[in-house]
Design a protein around this motif. Structure first.
Motif, PDB file in Angstrom:
ATOM      1  N   CYS A 111       0.906  -1.148   0.164  1.00  0.00           N
ATOM      2  CA  CYS A 111       0.231   0.149  -0.144  1.00  0.00           C
ATOM      3  C   CYS A 111       0.870   1.113  -0.044  1.00  0.00           C
ATOM      4  O   CYS A 111       0.517   2.036  -0.387  1.00  0.00           O
ATOM      5  N   GLY A 112       1.892   1.292  -0.050  1.00  0.00           N
ATOM      6  CA  GLY A 112       2.859   2.522   0.436  1.00  0.00           C
ATOM      7  C   GLY A 112       3.047   3.235   1.438  1.00  0.00           C
ATOM      8  O   GLY A 112       3.679   4.149   1.823  1.00  0.00           O
ATOM      9  N   GLN A 113       2.637   2.775   2.468  1.00  0.00           N
ATOM     10  CA  GLN A 113       1.853   3.042   4.019  1.00  0.00           C
ATOM     11  C   GLN A 113       3.599   2.974   4.671  1.00  0.00           C
ATOM     12  O   GLN A 113       4.142   2.280   4.112  1.00  0.00           O
ATOM     13  N   THR A 114       4.209   4.307   4.678  1.00  0.00           N
ATOM     14  CA  THR A 114       5.939   4.405   5.555  1.00  0.00           C
ATOM     15  C   THR A 114       5.465   5.342   7.030  1.00  0.00           C
ATOM     16  O   THR A 114       5.515   6.021   6.944  1.00  0.00           O
ATOM     17  N   VAL A 115       6.468   4.139   8.320  1.00  0.00           N
ATOM     18  CA  VAL A 115       5.957   4.785   9.252  1.00  0.00           C
ATOM     19  C   VAL A 115       7.817   5.377   9.565  1.00  0.00           C
ATOM     20  O   VAL A 115       8.554   4.162   8.829  1.00  0.00           O
TER      21      VAL A 115
END
Length: 152
Positions: A111-115
């Motif tokens: 999904c491309g979510q980056t933390v």
């Protein structure tokens, strides 16, 4: 780097913390810089300079060039207001600009979510290993690619 707790800023508080941090570094908080920071912090995933230029262009009602955005993003990274996700050539707003840490990113390939997480022990280990190899580390960036909890 000392281990410590820090306050993560959000919304208007984040913009105020970013402005204060930038001004402490001797730079001005201009209207264009404020617009770019507002656009950057509105994304829920890392944003490219082109994404940010498009968002600011819509808000301003005039075309903003990506090369102008890149210059400001470089300043934001130098001043600790933003972090660059190297593998994506994209940026995220730093939720604690008044606190300097090395970058450790968890990047979801689905999904491309980056933390962005902070782990001073890990960062010290990476820096120590670099020094032991005769290298002078300036800006360690660690990216862990995989799936986030929502996509796993």
């Amino acid at each position: 780097m000392a281990d410590h707790l820090h306050h993560e800023h959000h919304g208007a508080d984040l913009a105020s913390a970013a402005q204060a941090t930038l001004e402490r570094s001797g730079e001005q908080w201009t209207a264009m810089r404020a617009s770019i920071f507002q656009a950057l912090s509105s994304f829920d995933k890392p944003a490219s300079a082109y994404d940010i230029a498009d968002a600011v262009s819509k808000i301003e009602g005039r075309r903003v060039a990506a090369n102008s955005v890149y210059r400001i993003l470089d300043l934001f990274v130098t001043a600790n207001l933003a972090r660059r996700v190297e593998s994506a050539n994209a940026y995220i707003a730093n939720a604690h600009p008044d606190c300097l840490h090395d970058c450790i990113f968890l990047v979801c390939d689905h999904c491309g979510q980056t933390v962005h997480i902070d782990d001073d022990k890990l960062s010290r280990g990476v820096r120590s290993a670099a020094v032991a190899a005769g290298f002078a580390p300036e800006r360690p960036v660690i990216e862990v690619r995989g799936k986030c909890a929502d996509c796993a």
